[in-house]
Enzyme design. Structure first.
Site, PDB file in Angstrom:
ATOM      1  N   ARG A  71      -2.673  48.914 198.433  1.00 19.36           N
ATOM      2  CA  ARG A  71      -1.919  48.526 199.624  1.00 19.36           C
ATOM      3  C   ARG A  71      -1.100  49.722 200.113  1.00 19.36           C
ATOM      4  NH1 ARG A  71       3.120  48.721 197.944  1.00 19.36           N
ATOM      5  NH2 ARG A  71       3.666  48.066 195.844  1.00 19.36           N
ATOM      6  N   GLY A  72      -0.489  49.562 201.279  1.00 21.70           N
ATOM      7  CA  GLY A  72       0.457  50.547 201.747  1.00 21.70           C
ATOM      8  C   GLY A  72       1.794  50.388 201.054  1.00 21.70           C
ATOM      9  N   GLY A  73       2.678  51.338 201.281  1.00 20.12           N
ATOM     10  CA  GLY A  73       4.032  51.237 200.746  1.00 20.12           C
ATOM     11  C   GLY A  73       4.221  51.896 199.398  1.00 20.12           C
ATOM     12  N   LEU A 152       2.595  39.163 201.595  1.00 21.19           N
ATOM     13  CA  LEU A 152       4.037  38.917 201.620  1.00 21.19           C
ATOM     14  C   LEU A 152       4.542  38.473 200.250  1.00 21.19           C
ATOM     15  CD1 LEU A 152       6.733  38.155 203.238  1.00 21.19           C
ATOM     16  CD2 LEU A 152       5.692  35.895 203.493  1.00 21.19           C
ATOM     17  N   ALA A 153       5.706  39.005 199.864  1.00 22.97           N
ATOM     18  CA  ALA A 153       6.393  38.565 198.639  1.00 22.97           C
ATOM     19  C   ALA A 153       7.768  38.038 199.036  1.00 22.97           C
ATOM     20  CB  ALA A 153       6.522  39.720 197.662  1.00 22.97           C
ATOM     21  N   CYS A 169      10.716  49.555 197.187  1.00 23.55           N
ATOM     22  CA  CYS A 169      10.009  50.048 198.371  1.00 23.55           C
ATOM     23  C   CYS A 169      10.334  51.511 198.665  1.00 23.55           C
ATOM     24  CB  CYS A 169      10.309  49.172 199.593  1.00 23.55           C
ATOM     25  SG  CYS A 169       9.914  47.436 199.321  1.00 23.55           S
TER      26      CYS A 169
END
Length: 209
Positions: A71-73, A152-153, A169
């Site tokens: 994923r991104g981030g 989403l978390a 993050c």
């Protein structure tokens, strides 16, 4: 109909690595008419590093496993008491851009919290949802061939101390919060389904626009 209302699947308590592999497989094998799906999941404790994730943001992972994902981030934590909503969508079919999907996910959380008299907001420069400068929901997506997965978390009642082992993050000193810390005592499955239904509604509104 499949382009308007994704199926909701409640998977319960599942291993992160297995779920990630299932998302990859679903996205790789889906056809043009495959219905979109939203997966509702709760994971055992795990730290995940995004594609650009820097290991210096792992301050003290200890006995919690670390998984590099697609994923991104940067780095985040998943664990018991955190609602995961994985969005397996055909963005081309929906004529939906990535930024628009991020905004929809954020809006669902903001709308949900507003229904409980809690004011929340998004930050354009740091995706997610915040209450009083503390993060209550994180976002991370992977788009391949215009198909999305991850998602989403939402912090319902996780052990927030796990976030002190990382720079959440990639932001040193970023505070986190949860629904229970804000005074909400909510059922996990009911809350997960409510958030997913809000997202269903938002996607349907976009499709009809």
């Amino acid at each position: 109909m499949s382009a308007i209302s994704p199926l909701i699947r409640y998977l319960g308590y599942c291993d992160y690595l297995t779920t990630w592999q299932q998302m990859q497989q679903f996205s790789a094998q889906r056809q043009a008419d495959t219905p979109d799906e939203l997966w509702l999941v709760e994971h055992p404790p795990v730290f995940t590093l995004g594609l650009a994730g820097r290991r210096e943001h792992l301050l003290n992972p200890g006995d919690i496993p670390v998984i590099q994902v697609d994923r991104g981030g940067q780095v985040t934590y998943h664990g018991p008491g955190q609602i995961m909503i994985y969005v397996l969508l055909d963005l081309k079919r929906r004529k939906l851009g990535v930024r628009a999907l991020v905004s929809l996910l954020e809006h669902c959380v903001i709308t949900f919290l507003a229904s409980h008299q809690i004011s929340a907001y998004a930050r354009p420069e740091a995706p997610g949802v915040y209450v009083n400068d503390a993060k209550i929901a994180a976002l991370g997506l992977r788009i391949r061939q215009q198909r999305s997965y991850h998602g989403l978390a939402f912090n319902l009642h996780p052990d927030l101390s796990a976030f002190t082992r990382i720079n959440p993050c990639g932001h040193p000193g970023l505070q986190t919060t949860s629904a229970v810390q804000l005074g909400l005592e909510l059922d996990f499955a009911d809350t997960a389904h409510t958030l997913a239904e809000l997202l269903q509604h938002q996607l349907a509104c976009v499709a009809k626009a």
